[in-house]
Design a protein around this motif. Structure first.
Motif: not given
Length: 773
Positions: A45-46, A73-79, A83-86
């Motif tokens: 989903t880019n 100092f922070e990486l917010h990469l949680g989906n 639903s699993g789309k991203s």
């Protein structure tokens, strides 16, 4: 003027200072490390489209930089989408090690394809927050995580493929405040075994050493054994405790005083009873209390209701708790005590004088022994969104005061003895998404205004005494996914407009979950930890009753069985492509089964039995590859049962009662005349060409001879002379044969007559001779 310029300059500098974060110079080494990290994923989903060489990394999605140094100092990469789309798909890259100042790393709900948690994460000593919840990791939890000396929040739960073989490293994480180990196999650590008097079993005693622990959740794993006071002795800072779906047994003394003051207790599917835990009285700041299916048996202690009066959420379901609710005052926001042994008059409970306006949103007292009429006090509970009083001993009419519950979304009164009709005031509940009044004594017409309730997704009115025509207005309910009107006295025809119910005409999907509006969740003080209230329904599918809860949003059902419906099955019903169960049995339906029924490819259950349907079973029924339940018995169906591996695997009883039906799985074989319609057409065509050829040959032969005789006079005279001579010869031969026949029979008759006379005379002499002797 000078002052105004200074003010404007000051405001401009203030705005620029607010925008400073995005204009921070990104550390080039960290920028390239992040780009290498990105290359280890696929991003459907880019989400990471902003991660490029053109833009500085401090402005990238999910990246936070220090305002002074510009270091990541922070990486917010949680989906962000459950639903699993991203979802990001791939594996963790060691490029993360170059982010030396990283404190916060959230990779939850992505897809790491069952790879192990990499051990290099243990080298990221600056991390204070690590969230790998539900990211599809598997294998051994690396011991190196014990090197995260600054970690305060660690979420490893939701990865059912993970296991621990030695949990001693957890004691090294002294700053740890929140720990989630849900779904992880903790049973393999043999060093958890403690044979001292304080602890028996396999619960990790090392957890008790985490004195800074604020929240703990352990569940959906194979740990077992006993929890005692020793396990909690040093956990004085703990605020949230969750232990669920394990074999753990709580064994604490009756007068135990815990060292902690909890805000959230979530105990489900473990052994806490049989006595009501007295230590609860010591908890003064509790916000949520869940004791679901924990084996409590007996009467609620006197202190409980007063003590619990300020608790926001109370779930006590699936125990054997007894007691009288008539005089109990509920000040909670959510109260669920379903499937217990509670008694009392419902009107007394509802009519308690409240000190302030009720804030109760969820009230579930189903499957108890409450009795009496609802009364007119429902107007005091206007905050209710979910009301479930099903499976009690309630009676009387549904009061008009129900219309004052303007926020009501789900309303269950099933399996009681309510009478009368559906009150008109229920139309005021404009957010109503679920009505379950099944198995009562309700009567009258199904109201036409029901078509105005545009949020309705479930209508379950089966096993009542409703009569009148099938309400056409139901066709307006585009969100309807379950329609159960079985076992009433409804008449008329099935409306053709059912194809307007668009929710049944689409393929069920967890992503497009309209049912989510009926869900309710409460945060429990732990990442990805919430207490959810979900609706459940008892539905009759495939000939048996089943309770649907988690998959209920994906169910698509129409059940109109056991009524007096007539007419045909409208072909429009086959437009409901997403339908999984269709039951029209035990009515008076006539005509043919819709020819295009095969387009309903998700149909798993089809029951058209005990009607007056005729004609052949459509060939397209063989396209229903999900079909596992079929009943066409006791109709007037005829012809051959279509051939498919699936249809021939059904029981012959599913086709019985159709005298003209033949073919497997029935024992009656089909004759040529009972073959498929296509073969009959071929045979009919062949017979037609045979008669056409015979007629043509006769005409050609007849006029070939007669035409020649008419045209040639000499031929004509010779032909008739030949016929005349032939006639004379035949006449002579026939006369001679006739005379020979007469002579032969005369002689034969004469000989038989003489023989008979001689025989009679001989028998007479013998008789006489015998008489004399």
């Amino acid at each position: 003027m000078r002052n105004s310029e200074l003010i404007m300059m000051f405001l401009l500098l203030a705005v620029l200072s607010l925008c400073k974060t995005n204009s921070l110079a990104c550390n080039e080494r960290e920028k390239h490390a992040l780009l290498r990290f990105k290359q280890s994923f696929t991003d459907p989903t880019n989400r990471l489209s902003s991660w490029s060489l053109i833009e500085g990394c401090c402005g990238w999605a999910g990246v936070r930089c220090d305002n002074v140094s510009g270091r990541v100092f922070e990486l917010h990469l949680g989906n962000p989408d459950d639903s699993g789309k991203s979802t990001l798909v791939g594996k963790l890259s060691p490029a993360l090690l170059e982010l030396e100042h990283l404190k916060f790393l959230n990779l939850s709900l992505n897809d790491f394809r069952g790879t192990p948690i990499p051990s290099f994460l243990g080298s990221m000593s600056s991390l204070t927050y690590l969230n790998l919840w539900g990211a599809l990791f598997s294998g051994l939890v690396p011991h190196q995580l014990g090197n995260l000396s600054s970690i305060r929040q660690l979420y490893l739960g939701g990865n059912s493929g993970l296991y621990v073989d030695n949990f001693s490293w957890i004691s090294l994480l002294s700053p740890l405040e929140s720990l989630d180990l849900g779904w992880i196999d903790l049973h393999r650590d043999i060093h958890w075994l403690d044979y001292s008097n304080e602890l028996n079993g396999t619960l990790p005693r090392n957890l008790g050493l985490l004195s800074n622990l604020v929240a703990l959740r352990i569940g959906n794993n194979s740990i077992e054994g006993t929890i005692s006071e020793v396990n909690f002795a040093k956990l004085s800072k703990m605020k949230s405790l969750g232990i669920y779906l394990t074999s753990v047994i709580f064994n604490v003394s009756h007068n135990w005083i815990p060292p902690f003051q909890l805000q959230h207790i979530f105990l489900m599917g473990c052994k806490l009873g049989p006595k009501f835990p007295a230590w609860l009285q010591t908890q003064r700041f509790l916000q949520t209390l869940t004791l679901h299916d924990v084996g409590i048996v007996g009467t609620v202690p006197k202190w409980f209701w007063m003590w619990a009066s300020n608790i926001q959420t109370i779930y006590l379901g699936y125990n054997q708790i007894s007691g009288n609710l008539s005089q109990v005052l509920i000040n909670s926001t959510n109260f669920d005590a379903d499937s217990n042994r509670l008694v009392g008059q419902i009107s007394s409970f509802l009519c308690q004088k409240l000190n302030e306006r009720s804030k109760l949103r969820i009230l579930d007292l189903s499957n108890n022994a409450l009795y009496g009429e609802l009364g007119h006090c429902l107007m005091r509970w206007q905050s209710l969104t979910h009301l479930n009083l099903g499976s009690n001993n309630l009676s009387g009419e549904i009061p008009e005061s129900i219309g004052s519950l303007f926020s009501l979304k789900a309303f269950h009164l099933h399996n009681n003895s309510f009478s009368g009709g559906i009150p008109l005031s229920l139309n005021n509940c404009t957010f109503l998404g679920l009505i379950d009044f099944a198995e009562n004594k309700l009567t009258g017409n199904i109201p036409s205004w029901i078509g105005e309730s545009t949020h309705l997704m479930v209508i379950r009115l089966r096993s009542n005494e409703f009569f009148g025509d099938f309400p056409q207005q139901i066709c307006r309910l585009s969100s309807l996914i379950i329609l159960d009107l079985a076992n009433n006295r409804l008449s008329g025809s099935i409306p053709r407009c059912l194809n307007n119910v668009s929710a049944m005409a689409t393929i069920p999907s967890a992503i497009d979950d309209k049912f989510s509006t009926l869900k309710f969740s409460i945060y429990l003080g732990l990442q990805r930890s919430s207490l959810g209230y979900r609706e459940d329904l008892i539905l009759v599918v495939k000939g048996r009753k089943s309770t649907y809860t988690n998959i209920l949003p994906l169910v698509r059902i129409v059940d109109l069985s056991c009524n007096n419906l007539s007419g045909g099955i409208p072909i429009e019903i086959s437009s409901l492509f997403g339908l999984q169960s269709l039951n029209l049995s035990q009515n008076h339906l006539m005509g043919r089964i819709p020819e295009n029924i095969g387009v309903m490819k998700y149909l798993e259950s089809l029951d058209l039995s005990n009607n007056h349907l005729s004609g052949e079973i459509p060939q397209s029924i063989t396209y229903l590859t999900f079909l596992s339940y079929l009943d066409l018995s006791y109709n007037n169906l005829s012809g051959r049962i279509p051939s498919s591996t699936q249809l021939q695997s059904f029981n012959p009883l599913d086709f019985i009662g159709n005298p003209e039906l033949c073919g497997a799985p029935l024992l009656k074989n089909c004759t040529e005349n009972e073959g498929p319609q296509g073969d009959e057409n071929v045979e009919g065509s062949e017979r037609s060409w045979f008669f056409i050829g015979a007629a043509t040959g006769f005409i050609v032969g007849f006029w070939g001879v007669c035409g020649a005789l008419l045209c040639k006079r000499a031929w004509r005279h010779a032909y008739f002379k030949f016929l005349n001579n032939t006639k004379d010869r035949v006449h002579v031969v026939m006369t001679a044969l006739k005379w020979s026949w007469v002579c032969y029979h005369f002689r034969r008759y004469h000989m038989i007559s003489l023989g008979c006379l001689r025989g009679c005379n001989q028998e007479g002499r013998e008789e006489r001779g015998g008489g004399e002797s």
